[in-house]
Enzyme design. Structure first.
Site, PDB file in Angstrom:
ATOM      1  N   LEU A 153       0.945  -1.174   0.157  1.00  0.00           N
ATOM      2  CA  LEU A 153      -0.088  -0.038   0.025  1.00  0.00           C
ATOM      3  C   LEU A 153       0.937   1.327   0.003  1.00  0.00           C
ATOM      4  O   LEU A 153       1.785   1.097   0.665  1.00  0.00           O
ATOM      5  CB  LEU A 153      -1.039   0.025   1.046  1.00  0.00           C
ATOM      6  CG  LEU A 153      -0.601  -0.117   2.846  1.00  0.00           C
ATOM      7  CD1 LEU A 153      -0.060   1.071   3.289  1.00  0.00           C
ATOM      8  CD2 LEU A 153      -1.406  -0.695   3.426  1.00  0.00           C
ATOM      9  N   GLY A 260      11.446   9.932  -1.282  1.00  0.00           N
ATOM     10  CA  GLY A 260      11.595  10.075   0.475  1.00  0.00           C
ATOM     11  C   GLY A 260      10.477   9.067   0.918  1.00  0.00           C
ATOM     12  O   GLY A 260      10.167   8.061   0.213  1.00  0.00           O
ATOM     13  N   CYS A 263       9.240   4.356   3.111  1.00  0.00           N
ATOM     14  CA  CYS A 263       9.759   2.936   2.545  1.00  0.00           C
ATOM     15  C   CYS A 263      10.883   2.702   1.674  1.00  0.00           C
ATOM     16  O   CYS A 263      11.711   2.050   1.936  1.00  0.00           O
ATOM     17  CB  CYS A 263       8.676   2.374   1.886  1.00  0.00           C
ATOM     18  SG  CYS A 263       7.039   2.428   2.923  1.00  0.00           S
ATOM     19  N   ARG A 331       8.707  11.933   7.217  1.00  0.00           N
ATOM     20  CA  ARG A 331       9.881  10.948   7.027  1.00  0.00           C
ATOM     21  C   ARG A 331      10.609  11.115   5.685  1.00  0.00           C
ATOM     22  O   ARG A 331      10.046  10.897   4.528  1.00  0.00           O
ATOM     23  CB  ARG A 331       9.722   9.486   7.254  1.00  0.00           C
ATOM     24  CG  ARG A 331       9.481   9.322   9.001  1.00  0.00           C
ATOM     25  CD  ARG A 331       8.959   7.966   9.228  1.00  0.00           C
ATOM     26  NE  ARG A 331       7.587   7.676   8.588  1.00  0.00           N
ATOM     27  CZ  ARG A 331       6.883   6.530   9.062  1.00  0.00           C
ATOM     28  NH1 ARG A 331       7.549   5.425   9.635  1.00  0.00           N
ATOM     29  NH2 ARG A 331       5.661   6.426   8.808  1.00  0.00           N
TER      30      ARG A 331
HETATM   31  C1  UGA Z   1       5.642   2.983  -1.512  1.00  0.00           C
HETATM   32  C2  UGA Z   1       5.381   1.800  -2.796  1.00  0.00           C
HETATM   33  O1  UGA Z   1       4.952   2.614  -3.606  1.00  0.00           O
HETATM   34  C3  UGA Z   1       4.272   0.986  -2.153  1.00  0.00           C
HETATM   35  O2  UGA Z   1       3.829   0.089  -3.174  1.00  0.00           O
HETATM   36  C4  UGA Z   1       4.898   0.444  -0.838  1.00  0.00           C
HETATM   37  O3  UGA Z   1       3.792  -0.747  -0.328  1.00  0.00           O
HETATM   38  C5  UGA Z   1       5.129   1.220   0.178  1.00  0.00           C
HETATM   39  O4  UGA Z   1       6.212   2.050  -0.292  1.00  0.00           O
HETATM   40  C6  UGA Z   1       5.603   0.443   1.419  1.00  0.00           C
HETATM   41  O5  UGA Z   1       6.730  -0.258   1.226  1.00  0.00           O
HETATM   42  O6  UGA Z   1       5.107   0.513   2.379  1.00  0.00           O
HETATM   43  P1  UGA Z   1       4.864   5.234  -0.286  1.00  0.00           P
HETATM   44  O7  UGA Z   1       6.168   5.359   0.170  1.00  0.00           O
HETATM   45  O8  UGA Z   1       3.600   5.268   0.330  1.00  0.00           O
HETATM   46  O9  UGA Z   1       4.701   3.684  -1.068  1.00  0.00           O
HETATM   47  O10 UGA Z   1       4.873   6.203  -1.374  1.00  0.00           O
HETATM   48  P2  UGA Z   1       5.123   6.244  -3.186  1.00  0.00           P
HETATM   49  O11 UGA Z   1       3.882   6.769  -3.920  1.00  0.00           O
HETATM   50  O12 UGA Z   1       5.648   5.079  -3.725  1.00  0.00           O
HETATM   51  O13 UGA Z   1       6.233   7.322  -3.134  1.00  0.00           O
HETATM   52  C7  UGA Z   1       7.521   7.384  -2.787  1.00  0.00           C
HETATM   53  C8  UGA Z   1       8.441   8.348  -3.227  1.00  0.00           C
HETATM   54  O14 UGA Z   1       8.905   8.526  -4.396  1.00  0.00           O
HETATM   55  C9  UGA Z   1       7.870   9.842  -2.833  1.00  0.00           C
HETATM   56  O15 UGA Z   1       8.862  10.561  -2.123  1.00  0.00           O
HETATM   57  C10 UGA Z   1       7.361  10.298  -3.951  1.00  0.00           C
HETATM   58  O16 UGA Z   1       7.533  11.844  -4.166  1.00  0.00           O
HETATM   59  C11 UGA Z   1       8.355   9.561  -4.922  1.00  0.00           C
HETATM   60  N1  UGA Z   1       8.114   9.514  -6.312  1.00  0.00           N
HETATM   61  C12 UGA Z   1       6.997   8.683  -6.630  1.00  0.00           C
HETATM   62  C13 UGA Z   1       8.518  10.332  -7.109  1.00  0.00           C
HETATM   63  O17 UGA Z   1       9.634  11.277  -7.019  1.00  0.00           O
HETATM   64  N2  UGA Z   1       8.254  10.173  -8.558  1.00  0.00           N
HETATM   65  C14 UGA Z   1       7.400   9.396  -8.870  1.00  0.00           C
HETATM   66  O18 UGA Z   1       7.096   9.115 -10.196  1.00  0.00           O
HETATM   67  C15 UGA Z   1       6.831   8.495  -7.928  1.00  0.00           C
END
Ligand code: UGA
Length: 441
Positions: A153, A260, A263, A331
């Site tokens: 998630l 960031g 996860c 975080r």
């Molecule tokens: C992430 C994964 O997407 C989930 O599938 C997983 O379950 C979760 O970690 C976990 O291990 O619990 P999350 O950390 O909530 O989820 O957020 P994301 O939407 O994946 O974004 C993570 C980071 O990547 C953010 O800093 C976001 O800004 C960055 N990001 C994401 C980008 O810079 N570019 C993108 O195209 C997508």
């Protein structure tokens, strides 16, 4: 069926509330009394869209319970989900002490067959460690099974991700445990959600490999964006052109100030640690971790370069503080190094975030001023920096922003604005991966 979910963080609380919504009787346990008191009052310890109403609905229906009393909750349950924190240790490896504490309590309360499920992201081999911990400690003759069932998630869309997942991964050794897991997830099974049934080690690795792959994809596009700025290309066109290839796909190709959250930074580091311990360093992920660090520094440099020679005496409006929209989670947010650098180099910071300001107060330097809204933050500032792509920042009244700002500089670290429109409006606009960006030497 009774289920016990240990840990009421993002994973535990969402899992507990969603499983209760499947019609299962769920007890969520946490040793943090403050959190449990809040939940009993119907207040959420985290901001997650839709979670409050789901908790309220299932608590009212008598299917969702909260307690600090772990032992009876374990005894009542056929399945115990472990969803406690696995924070990184100094060396980047995951700290499993909370997981082990729960395993010990399970050993002490094994009054019948139980399935013990790891829902937290845990290093490969944790399933075996839990099995060993319980076997060595318990005096009970009852059998038990350890299952790995990682969650995928995303914060901000956690409930939708749980209710409509791309897949459910179950790593188990015995058929009885697999049958119970399928029963727990029967609403998803009936909806034809793909199930991956495998052994515990593969399931544990699926989670790390998935997160590391996504982190790599983001880092890849961030490096392409850097190149775009130098050679005069536009990252959005490049990402679109790449993403239309079905083998690549359009998602997670959005450039920004580096990934960031709770996860990706933790899991990429933990995977490199797992690989090093296995005697086979994971070179790509090691590089991703290092490049992401550089991306954070680069985001700060971009703000500095946009403001000219020195930050001293300048005022910067920061819009968005959480690591991504729709969450109050700070975080590993890009806002942290940016605010710290601005303050340490003598700039004033006027910040606004729709939900993360309470959490930000505990983390950002005390000099940061918190504002009522975006326009208030912009008042008298030399520059506006968009750090998080909250939807409301996509539709700002730029005339109002212009008259509130003292300067004309806008640094858009998430590319929410149109560079052409910003130029027409008289702003000095800097996006990411767009050719008009001036970079520091
Ligand atoms: C992430 C994964 O997407 C989930 O599938 C997983 O379950 C979760 O970690 C976990 O291990 O619990 P999350 O950390 O909530 O989820 O957020 P994301 O939407 O994946 O974004 C993570 C980071 O990547 C953010 O800093 C976001 O800004 C960055 N990001 C994401 C980008 O810079 N570019 C993108 O195209 C997508």
């Amino acid at each position: 069926m009774h289920i016990c979910v240990v840990g009421t963080g993002y994973v535990g609380l969402v899992t507990g509330a969603c499983l209760a919504d499947f019609g299962i009787n769920v007890t969520c346990v946490d040793k943090d009394e403050r959190k449990i008191d809040m939940l009993l009052r119907g207040e959420m310890p985290i901001y997650e869209p839709g979670l409050d109403s789901l908790v309220e609905k299932n608590a009212k229906a008598g299917r969702l319970h909260f307690t600090t009393d772990l032992d009876p909750a374990i005894r009542r349950a056929l399945a115990v989900f472990i969803a406690v924190g696995t924070p990184p240790k100094e060396d980047g490896s995951a700290d499993l002490s909370y997981v082990i504490q729960v395993a010990e309590s399970i050993a002490d309360n094994l009054d019948g067959y139980k399935v013990i499920i790891t829902k937290s992201t845990v290093p490969t081999g944790t399933g075996q460690l839990i099995e060993k911990t319980i076997s060595e400690r318990t005096t009970s003759k009852h059998p038990f099974s350890v299952v790995s069932n990682p969650e995928f998630l995303r914060e901000g869309s956690a409930i939708g991700d749980f209710m409509r997942p791309d897949r459910v991964v179950i790593g188990a050794r015995d058929p009885q445990a697999i049958a119970i897991m399928k029963d727990i997830y029967s609403p998803l099974f009936l909806r034809e959600t793909p199930f991956v049934i495998t052994n515990v080690e593969s399931s544990e690795l699926i989670k790390y490999a998935s997160n590391a792959f996504l982190a790599t994809k983001i880092t890849f596009i961030n490096e392409v964006a850097e190149l775009c700025e130098i050679i005069g290309a536009d990252i959005h066109h490049v990402a679109k052109g790449m993403g239309l290839d079905n083998r690549i796909g359009p998602k997670f190709l959005h450039p920004g100030p580096g990934y960031g959250g709770s996860c990706f930074p933790k899991d990429t580091q933990a995977l490199t640690e797992i690989a090093r311990n296995a005697g086979r360093p994971f070179d790509i992920v090691e590089t991703v971790v290092a490049v992401n660090q550089r991306m954070k520094v680069r985001a700060v440099d971009k703000v500095r370069a946009a403001l000219g020679e020195s930050l001293a005496g300048k005022t910067v409006a920061m819009l968005g503080l959480s690591f991504k929209p729709e969450t109050d989670d700070m975080r590993e947010s890009a806002a942290i190094p940016i605010a710290e650098t601005l303050v340490s180099e003598g700039a004033g910071v006027r910040a606004f975030d729709p939900v993360a300001m309470d959490n930000a107060r505990a983390i950002l330097p005390p000099e940061v001023e918190y504002c009522m809204d975006s326009y208030d933050a912009a008042a008298g500032a030399d520059a506006l920096v968009i750090v998080t792509e909250w939807n409301q920042f996509r539709s700002l009244d730029m005339e109002r922003i212009k008259s509130a700002l003292k300067g004309k500089v806008v640094v858009d670290l998430r590319n929410v604005c149109s560079p052409e429109r910003m130029a027409e409006n008289g702003f000095e606009y800097y996006g990411v991966g767009r050719a008009n960006v001036k970079l520091p030497e």
